[in-house]
Design an enzyme around this catalytic site. Structure first.
Site, PDB file in Angstrom:
ATOM      1  N   ASN A  52     -36.336  80.797  74.433  1.00 27.06           N
ATOM      2  CA  ASN A  52     -35.000  80.208  74.325  1.00 27.06           C
ATOM      3  C   ASN A  52     -35.036  78.899  73.549  1.00 27.06           C
ATOM      4  O   ASN A  52     -35.977  78.108  73.661  1.00 27.06           O
ATOM      5  CB  ASN A  52     -34.343  80.035  75.705  1.00 27.06           C
ATOM      6  CG  ASN A  52     -35.110  79.174  76.670  1.00 27.06           C
ATOM      7  OD1 ASN A  52     -36.333  79.188  76.685  1.00 27.06           O
ATOM      8  ND2 ASN A  52     -34.397  78.426  77.490  1.00 27.06           N
ATOM      9  N   GLU A  65     -34.456  86.412  74.745  1.00 24.99           N
ATOM     10  CA  GLU A  65     -34.369  87.834  74.405  1.00 24.99           C
ATOM     11  C   GLU A  65     -33.833  88.024  72.996  1.00 24.99           C
ATOM     12  O   GLU A  65     -34.347  88.823  72.210  1.00 24.99           O
ATOM     13  CB  GLU A  65     -33.429  88.559  75.384  1.00 24.99           C
ATOM     14  CG  GLU A  65     -33.881  88.580  76.823  1.00 24.99           C
ATOM     15  CD  GLU A  65     -33.390  87.384  77.624  1.00 24.99           C
ATOM     16  OE1 GLU A  65     -33.331  86.253  77.073  1.00 24.99           O
ATOM     17  OE2 GLU A  65     -33.080  87.565  78.809  1.00 24.99           O
ATOM     18  N   CYS A 106     -27.090  89.141  76.174  1.00 24.94           N
ATOM     19  CA  CYS A 106     -28.363  89.781  75.795  1.00 24.94           C
ATOM     20  C   CYS A 106     -28.349  91.261  76.155  1.00 24.94           C
ATOM     21  O   CYS A 106     -28.861  92.097  75.404  1.00 24.94           O
ATOM     22  CB  CYS A 106     -29.539  89.073  76.448  1.00 24.94           C
ATOM     23  SG  CYS A 106     -29.835  87.436  75.732  1.00 24.94           S
TER      24      CYS A 106
HETATM   25  N1  THU Z   1     -31.760  81.985  79.085  1.00 24.91           N
HETATM   26  C1  THU Z   1     -32.522  82.900  78.414  1.00 24.91           C
HETATM   27  O1  THU Z   1     -33.225  82.558  77.459  1.00 24.91           O
HETATM   28  N2  THU Z   1     -32.496  84.180  78.832  1.00 24.91           N
HETATM   29  C2  THU Z   1     -31.811  84.625  79.914  1.00 24.91           C
HETATM   30  O2  THU Z   1     -31.836  85.812  80.202  1.00 24.91           O
HETATM   31  C3  THU Z   1     -31.043  83.689  80.744  1.00 24.91           C
HETATM   32  C4  THU Z   1     -30.885  82.326  80.181  1.00 24.91           C
HETATM   33  C5  THU Z   1     -31.806  80.593  78.653  1.00 24.91           C
HETATM   34  C6  THU Z   1     -30.586  80.081  77.962  1.00 24.91           C
HETATM   35  C7  THU Z   1     -30.696  78.597  78.215  1.00 24.91           C
HETATM   36  O3  THU Z   1     -31.554  78.038  77.232  1.00 24.91           O
HETATM   37  C8  THU Z   1     -31.400  78.506  79.556  1.00 24.91           C
HETATM   38  O4  THU Z   1     -32.009  79.764  79.771  1.00 24.91           O
HETATM   39  C9  THU Z   1     -30.495  78.168  80.720  1.00 24.91           C
HETATM   40  O5  THU Z   1     -29.423  79.044  80.781  1.00 24.91           O
END
Ligand code: THU
Length: 152
Positions: A52, A65, A106
């Site tokens: 992320n 993702e 996602c």
């Molecule tokens: N996040 C993801 O990367 N994948 C997920 O499935 C849920 C949330 C990230 C987005 C943001 O950077 C952080 O987690 C908090 O929401």
């Protein structure tokens, strides 16, 4: 949806999950401090990781993702994605006990990958207590919207 231990996965599946765990180190998450890693496998067996990426203008960030999926698609649009693994560390930097689950956006992106290549994407959600194995995102997205719906 099956719950598995790591040693119940095949060596290839374990490698995919371990890469998702390792990819949490590449997270840029100075705002949430929630480090998410993902790894996709393509039909030729190759893998692409994602993590992320956040931004001070909040909506400009992206989930792990989608960074993995879009990076793989940008480099190999001819290859279907067959699997994706996801892992996350909490604000204390500890791997989550309960498997992390992809957000709605996602899930929708994974759905479009399934439609585009006409094959399901197996999903591995990592938690230290166990790993959920899901054969298709459709199992996580009831009454889903697909592009064909626009044709009536
Ligand atoms: N996040 C993801 O990367 N994948 C997920 O499935 C849920 C949330 C990230 C987005 C943001 O950077 C952080 O987690 C908090 O929401």
């Amino acid at each position: 949806i099956k719950m598995c231990r790591m040693d119940e996965l095949t060596p290839d599946e374990q490698q995919l999950v371990n890469k998702a765990v390792d990819a949490t180190a590449n997270s840029y998450s100075p705002y949430s401090h929630f480090r998410v890693g993902a790894c996709v496998r393509l039909e030729d067996g190759s893998m692409t990781i994602g993590a992320n990426q956040e931004n001070s203008a909040f909506p400009a960030g992206l989930c792990a993702e989608r960074t993995a999926i879009f990076a793989a698609q940008a480099q190999h649009p001819e290859l279907a994605i067959t699997d994706i693994a996801i892992a996350a560390k909490n604000v204390d930097g500890v791997l989550l006990k309960k498997p992390v689950s992809p957000c709605g956006s996602c899930r929708q992106v994974i759905l479009e990958i399934e439609e585009r290549y006409r094959r399901p994407v197996r999903i591995f959600l990592y938690g230290t207590d166990g790993i959920y194995v899901i054969d298709s995102v459709k199992d996580m997205l009831p009454l889903c919207f697909v592009g064909d719906d626009m044709c009536g």
